[in-house]
Design an enzyme around this catalytic site. Structure first.
Site, PDB file in Angstrom:
ATOM      1  NE  ARG A  68      -3.671  -0.555   2.128  1.00  0.00           N
ATOM      2  CZ  ARG A  68      -4.792  -1.016   1.200  1.00  0.00           C
ATOM      3  NH1 ARG A  68      -5.235  -0.070   0.495  1.00  0.00           N
ATOM      4  NH2 ARG A  68      -5.608  -2.126   1.226  1.00  0.00           N
ATOM      5  CG  HIS A 112     -19.619   7.569   0.418  1.00  0.00           C
ATOM      6  ND1 HIS A 112     -18.997   6.339   0.020  1.00  0.00           N
ATOM      7  CD2 HIS A 112     -20.790   7.078   1.216  1.00  0.00           C
ATOM      8  CE1 HIS A 112     -19.739   5.492   0.843  1.00  0.00           C
ATOM      9  NE2 HIS A 112     -20.785   5.895   1.448  1.00  0.00           N
ATOM     10  CD  GLU A 146     -10.037   8.398  10.889  1.00  0.00           C
ATOM     11  OE1 GLU A 146      -9.913   9.488  10.249  1.00  0.00           O
ATOM     12  OE2 GLU A 146      -8.856   7.920  11.507  1.00  0.00           O
TER      13      GLU A 146
END
Ligand code: GRF
Length: 217
Positions: A68, A112, A146
């Site tokens: 990552r 989103h 987050e």
């Protein structure tokens, strides 16, 4: 105006309909940003073709089998080498490292397909229908480490039609995504967004009406 437009990179993994909305918006002579680069972690992302058709530079940085941190460092180096100022995540299906996110604090936004903080992650429309909500929608927010969290810039509300399938709800929400993402990027590029704890103040916009768009309420 052209000379002062902010250079934006859009990060995608797939279809690119939000990318299309941003590209179309940026055609307006008074739009304060230009889509300078499209980056995908998947070579087969449809949005790449769209970008190329518009003469926008593209890059594929494969994420498969890569650490990552190594992937994020590659993306970061590219964005900086290209003079990118702002980053839009648009269907980018990767969780970013806190280190990468820290380097773009206040300059990276995401869309989103729910009214956050409800329904994070994937299968968002299934989650909304399962929960029986009457109203769903979409959110543009600043990116923090987050997942699907961070100060909210703009939301649009969408009534959930009785008996709606996830696919139907996705279509209805997507229509609103294409309205709010260009608006949020406009404000960001105009330096009108001020992060205040969890909240975002929009300079020059009425506090409530400026930050909520409703489709048919
Ligand atoms: C959109 O629903 C967006 O909200 C979510 O992923 C989807 C991407 O669609 N993050 P597209 O690639 O922009 O068409």
């Amino acid at each position: 105006m052209t000379a002062t437009r902010r250079a934006v990179a859009v990060l995608i993994s797939g279809r690119g309909s939000n990318l299309r909305a941003l590209i179309e918006a940026a055609k307006a002579p008074d739009y304060p940003a230009r889509i300078a680069l499209v980056v995908s972690n998947r070579a087969d992302a449809e949005g790449l073709r769209l970008a190329r058709d518009h003469g926008i530079e593209t890059a594929v940085i494969p994420s498969k089998g890569k650490e990552r941190a190594a992937f994020d460092a590659e993306v970061d180096a590219l964005l900086r080498a290209k003079g990118i100022e702002l980053v839009c995540l648009a269907g980018f299906m990767r969780i970013l490292t806190p280190e990468f996110v820290a380097g773009w604090t206040g300059r990276m936004i995401n869309i989103h397909p729910s009214l956050l903080p409800a329904f994070k992650g994937v299968n968002v429309h299934e989650q909304a229908i399962e929960a029986g909500v009457r109203i769903s929608g979409c959110t543009v927010h600043f990116v923090i480490p987050e997942l699907d969290d961070g100060p909210i810039i703009l939301q649009a509300a969408v009534p959930v039609p009785p008996g709606a399938t996830p696919a139907r709800l996705a279509d209805l929400v997507l229509e609103q995504e294409h309205r709010i993402y260009p608006q949020a990027l406009r404000w960001l590029a105009e330096d009108r967004l001020q992060i205040d704890g969890r909240a975002v103040r929009i300079r020059g916009a009425a506090p409530a009406s400026g930050a909520l768009i409703s489709s048919a309420l």
